[in-house]
Motif scaffolding. Structure first.
Motif: not given
Length: 244
Positions: A110-112, A114, A239
């Protein structure tokens, strides 16, 4: 000699009668008619009774063997069904383990994304004769490295829904206008007019955008307008809300 012959003949006749119908009573009557010896007749009756018992026992033995074979067949069928059930259970466990591993991999992957950046500097940016892409050089946060502080352009690393905000601060001397673009398309803007009675102006806007990988988002400062550039006033943030 004649006695011996008589015994042999009586025994032969008794065996023939027993084989014909298995009826010891008729056989006994026959011997009496023929004048057989009582002891011999008793012996033959006992022989017939034993033979009948043996026949009954053989029949019961055959029935028992048949039932045993049926039980063995049923047991084999039960073992086969049990083996099939065990195989299905193992397959289910394998699929469950694979699903759990896939979920774990998805969680890991899962890509974060921000970022938040300010223009930097220590004074007015603009006005210019043409529109320019506003570069926010002071990076506050840039998880995922999707924002380029040298270009002022955000590039979507994955497809998904993103949230962006822009804010500005400026004085009264000129108009103020910022436009947020997705690739070449204007999405939202914020502006304020030149004023003589207000010493400072502030403005901003926000938007959710559905992007595909590689889409670009950036802010343009409109010609003839300006903003106040510091590490704290005029900002650009965004984000990743959810991947798609």
């Amino acid at each position: 000699m004649s006695l011996t012959i008589l015994l042999i003949v009586s025994l032969f006749c008794g065996l023939i009668s027993a084989q014909d119908d298995g009826n010891t009573t008729i056989f006994a009557s026959h011997l009496q008619i023929e004048g057989c010896f009582p002891d011999m007749c008793d012996l033959l009756r006992e022989f017939g009774a034993v033979r009948e018992k043996l026949r009954v026992m053989e029949t019961r033995m055959e029935d028992s063997e048949t039932r045993l074979k049926d039980t063995e067949t049923q047991l084999k069928d039960t073992e086969t069904r049990l083996t099939d059930t065990e195989t299905q259970l193992k397959d289910t466990e394998t699929r469950l383990t694979e699903s759990e591993n896939q979920i774990l991999e998805l969680k890991k992957e899962k890509k974060t994304v921000v970022f938040s950046a300010a223009t930097g500097g220590g004074g007015a940016i603009g006005p210019f004769d043409t529109d320019i892409t506003l570069v926010y050089r002071t990076v506050i946060t840039n998880i995922g490295a999707a924002y380029g502080p040298s270009t002022g352009v955000f590039v979507a690393p994955v497809a998904g829904v993103y949230y962006f905000t822009i804010f500005f601060h400026a004085g009264w001397q000129h108009g103020k206008m910022l436009k947020l673009y997705k690739n070449n398309d204007l999405v939202v803007m914020t502006h304020d007019c030149k004023s003589f009675w207000d010493g400072a102006d502030n403005g901003g806007n926000a938007v959710f955008l559905q992007l595909v990988q590689g889409d670009q988002v950036y802010v343009r400062l409109v010609a003839g307008t300006f903003v106040w550039g510091t590490d704290h006033h005029t900002t650009f943030s965004g984000f990743l809300v959810t991947e798609m």
